[in-house]
Scaffold this motif. Structure first.
Motif, PDB file in Angstrom:
ATOM      1  N   TYR A   5       5.913   9.711   3.882  1.00 24.24           N
ATOM      2  CA  TYR A   5       5.483   8.754   4.826  1.00 24.24           C
ATOM      3  C   TYR A   5       4.920   9.264   6.098  1.00 24.24           C
ATOM      4  O   TYR A   5       5.338  10.428   6.546  1.00 24.24           O
ATOM      5  CB  TYR A   5       6.246   7.600   5.119  1.00 24.24           C
ATOM      6  CG  TYR A   5       7.368   8.035   6.024  1.00 24.24           C
ATOM      7  CD1 TYR A   5       7.397   8.092   7.438  1.00 24.24           C
ATOM      8  CD2 TYR A   5       8.587   8.417   5.497  1.00 24.24           C
ATOM      9  CE1 TYR A   5       8.459   8.373   8.233  1.00 24.24           C
ATOM     10  CE2 TYR A   5       9.817   8.927   6.139  1.00 24.24           C
ATOM     11  CZ  TYR A   5       9.670   8.990   7.553  1.00 24.24           C
ATOM     12  OH  TYR A   5      10.794   9.251   8.059  1.00 24.24           O
ATOM     13  N   GLN A   7       4.848   8.641  10.349  1.00 28.49           N
ATOM     14  CA  GLN A   7       5.258   7.662  11.361  1.00 28.49           C
ATOM     15  C   GLN A   7       3.976   7.678  12.460  1.00 28.49           C
ATOM     16  O   GLN A   7       4.132   8.720  13.150  1.00 28.49           O
ATOM     17  CB  GLN A   7       6.592   7.569  11.676  1.00 28.49           C
ATOM     18  CG  GLN A   7       6.978   6.643  12.605  1.00 28.49           C
ATOM     19  CD  GLN A   7       6.993   5.236  12.152  1.00 28.49           C
ATOM     20  OE1 GLN A   7       7.481   5.132  10.862  1.00 28.49           O
ATOM     21  NE2 GLN A   7       6.234   4.603  12.799  1.00 28.49           N
ATOM     22  N   ARG A  12       3.664   2.659  10.285  1.00 32.60           N
ATOM     23  CA  ARG A  12       3.827   3.893   9.213  1.00 32.60           C
ATOM     24  C   ARG A  12       2.932   3.886   8.323  1.00 32.60           C
ATOM     25  O   ARG A  12       2.697   2.751   7.544  1.00 32.60           O
ATOM     26  CB  ARG A  12       5.391   3.414   8.562  1.00 32.60           C
ATOM     27  CG  ARG A  12       5.834   4.388   7.703  1.00 32.60           C
ATOM     28  CD  ARG A  12       7.169   4.434   7.077  1.00 32.60           C
ATOM     29  NE  ARG A  12       8.082   4.791   7.995  1.00 32.60           N
ATOM     30  CZ  ARG A  12       9.480   4.922   7.907  1.00 32.60           C
ATOM     31  NH1 ARG A  12       9.883   4.660   6.842  1.00 32.60           N
ATOM     32  NH2 ARG A  12      10.277   5.418   8.760  1.00 32.60           N
ATOM     33  N   ASN A  14       2.979   4.694   4.570  1.00 36.38           N
ATOM     34  CA  ASN A  14       3.267   5.224   3.267  1.00 36.38           C
ATOM     35  C   ASN A  14       2.261   5.849   2.436  1.00 36.38           C
ATOM     36  O   ASN A  14       1.339   5.374   2.210  1.00 36.38           O
ATOM     37  CB  ASN A  14       4.258   4.072   2.346  1.00 36.38           C
ATOM     38  CG  ASN A  14       5.203   3.600   3.347  1.00 36.38           C
ATOM     39  OD1 ASN A  14       6.302   4.144   3.597  1.00 36.38           O
ATOM     40  ND2 ASN A  14       5.153   2.429   4.046  1.00 36.38           N
ATOM     41  N   GLN A  15       2.866   7.011   1.753  1.00 34.41           N
ATOM     42  CA  GLN A  15       1.642   7.777   1.125  1.00 34.41           C
ATOM     43  C   GLN A  15       2.135   8.676  -0.403  1.00 34.41           C
ATOM     44  O   GLN A  15       1.201   9.567  -0.892  1.00 34.41           O
ATOM     45  CB  GLN A  15       1.123   8.845   2.096  1.00 34.41           C
ATOM     46  CG  GLN A  15       1.927   9.941   2.606  1.00 34.41           C
ATOM     47  CD  GLN A  15       1.288  10.934   3.794  1.00 34.41           C
ATOM     48  OE1 GLN A  15      -0.047  10.610   4.017  1.00 34.41           O
ATOM     49  NE2 GLN A  15       2.199  11.578   4.130  1.00 34.41           N
ATOM     50  N   ASP A  16       3.067   8.112  -0.619  1.00 38.55           N
ATOM     51  CA  ASP A  16       3.497   8.729  -1.848  1.00 38.55           C
ATOM     52  C   ASP A  16       2.700   8.297  -3.165  1.00 38.55           C
ATOM     53  O   ASP A  16       2.817   9.211  -4.297  1.00 38.55           O
ATOM     54  CB  ASP A  16       5.172   8.451  -2.116  1.00 38.55           C
ATOM     55  CG  ASP A  16       5.168   6.974  -2.252  1.00 38.55           C
ATOM     56  OD1 ASP A  16       5.210   6.147  -1.245  1.00 38.55           O
ATOM     57  OD2 ASP A  16       5.834   6.453  -3.304  1.00 38.55           O
ATOM     58  N   THR A  48      -4.866   5.121   2.023  1.00 34.58           N
ATOM     59  CA  THR A  48      -3.638   4.517   2.364  1.00 34.58           C
ATOM     60  C   THR A  48      -3.702   3.386   3.294  1.00 34.58           C
ATOM     61  O   THR A  48      -2.872   2.582   3.597  1.00 34.58           O
ATOM     62  CB  THR A  48      -2.742   5.622   3.185  1.00 34.58           C
ATOM     63  OG1 THR A  48      -3.495   5.933   4.225  1.00 34.58           O
ATOM     64  CG2 THR A  48      -2.525   6.645   2.272  1.00 34.58           C
ATOM     65  N   GLN A  75      -0.560   1.075  -2.286  1.00 35.54           N
ATOM     66  CA  GLN A  75      -0.008   1.507  -1.017  1.00 35.54           C
ATOM     67  C   GLN A  75      -0.649   1.028   0.240  1.00 35.54           C
ATOM     68  O   GLN A  75       0.125   0.653   1.121  1.00 35.54           O
ATOM     69  CB  GLN A  75      -0.334   3.256  -0.860  1.00 35.54           C
ATOM     70  CG  GLN A  75       0.335   4.003   0.079  1.00 35.54           C
ATOM     71  CD  GLN A  75       1.490   4.897  -0.899  1.00 35.54           C
ATOM     72  OE1 GLN A  75       1.607   5.909  -1.480  1.00 35.54           O
ATOM     73  NE2 GLN A  75       2.738   4.044  -0.809  1.00 35.54           N
ATOM     74  N   GLN A  78       1.069  -2.315   0.826  1.00 38.73           N
ATOM     75  CA  GLN A  78       2.203  -2.108   1.304  1.00 38.73           C
ATOM     76  C   GLN A  78       2.052  -1.934   2.731  1.00 38.73           C
ATOM     77  O   GLN A  78       2.838  -2.492   3.794  1.00 38.73           O
ATOM     78  CB  GLN A  78       3.049  -1.070   0.821  1.00 38.73           C
ATOM     79  CG  GLN A  78       4.250  -0.754   1.126  1.00 38.73           C
ATOM     80  CD  GLN A  78       5.093   0.430   0.870  1.00 38.73           C
ATOM     81  OE1 GLN A  78       4.404   1.153  -0.315  1.00 38.73           O
ATOM     82  NE2 GLN A  78       6.229   0.653   1.057  1.00 38.73           N
ATOM     83  N   ASN A  79       1.343  -0.884   3.185  1.00 39.72           N
ATOM     84  CA  ASN A  79       1.022  -0.516   4.532  1.00 39.72           C
ATOM     85  C   ASN A  79       0.523  -1.619   5.594  1.00 39.72           C
ATOM     86  O   ASN A  79       0.924  -1.697   6.658  1.00 39.72           O
ATOM     87  CB  ASN A  79       0.267   0.704   4.629  1.00 39.72           C
ATOM     88  CG  ASN A  79       0.945   1.892   4.131  1.00 39.72           C
ATOM     89  OD1 ASN A  79       2.280   2.000   4.123  1.00 39.72           O
ATOM     90  ND2 ASN A  79       0.006   2.810   3.745  1.00 39.72           N
TER      91      ASN A  79
END
Length: 238
Positions: A5, A7, A12, A14-16, A48, A75, A78-79
């Protein structure tokens, strides 16, 4: 190994699950797009969701985003959901070509950090190829969409390497879109130009405005005052 991730001050990333991670030139792009007065914004190729979140932070606009990659779709969703502005962010999990068939909205800003390698060798990573190569999202698709759905006074923003940026400017004219402004982004003072941030309008211009941004000073380590000013509202270190 890249962090899972990144920040920022107000959100934030998240980028996995994304092939393309947060990078400096994308952050420059997101901070540079003139979005404060916009009511409707579209991000083509959300990844992302970084760009959509950056413009959502400094505007009251409804920000929509189109994304083709399944991992990036998850992703970005979620972000968006975990951000302070979920009610103004909307993801369309589909190719731009499909979205264009049903879209009736006019946008004040259309922005894209599109796949840009026109002739480079592809890697074995299919997700990264989709993110970086033009096979699934051609420049002409972006231009055709903007020609139909960009508001008369709106702006189309692109982030591209210099050679691809020049190519895009040439083909944009066939869609009645004209280069109005370029920000040349350099790695450091006296260094290499790595990206062009371009702004297009329907209004022909005799000479596009050209600006420059050096990310770091000559020492290659210290951020320049211009870079700090541009990213101050986003980066925790400033």
């Amino acid at each position: 190994m890249p962090n899972i991730y990144f920040q920022f001050k107000q959100f934030r990333i998240n980028q996995d699950q994304c092939a393309m991670k947060v990078c400096t030139d994308s952050c420059v792009f997101g901070a540079y797009v003139q979005a404060r007065q916009a009511k409707q914004i579209l991000d083509i190729g959300a990844g992302t969701g970084l760009l959509a979140l950056m413009v959502a932070q400094r505007s009251e606009a409804v920000v929509e985003a189109v994304e083709i990659n399944p991992g990036a779709q998850v992703q970005a969703a979620q972000n968006f959901a975990e951000s302070p502005w979920p009610e103004r962010l909307k993801l369309h999990p589909m190719p731009l070509q499909d979205f264009a068939k049903s879209c009736t909205q006019q946008y004040d800003v259309v922005m894209s950090n599109p796949p840009f390698f026109l002739a480079s060798l592809k890697s074995d990573d299919a997700a990264k190829n989709t993110a970086k190569h033009t096979g699934d999202l051609l420049f002409e698709d972006i231009l055709a969409f903007a020609q139909k759905h960009l508001a008369p006074e709106g702006r189309l923003y692109l982030l591209l390497p210099p050679a691809e940026a020049n190519h895009f400017a040439d083909i944009a004219k066939a869609h009645a879109l004209y280069l109005a402004e370029t920000l040349e982004v350099y790695t450091r003072t006296g260094g290499k130009c790595i990206r062009h941030v371009q702004a297009y309008t329907f209004e022909p211009t005799r000479q596009a405005v050209t600006k420059t941004l050096n990310i770091r000073k000559e020492d290659g380590k210290t951020y320049t005052a211009d870079f700090i000013a541009l990213l101050r509202d986003y980066y925790l270190i400033f």
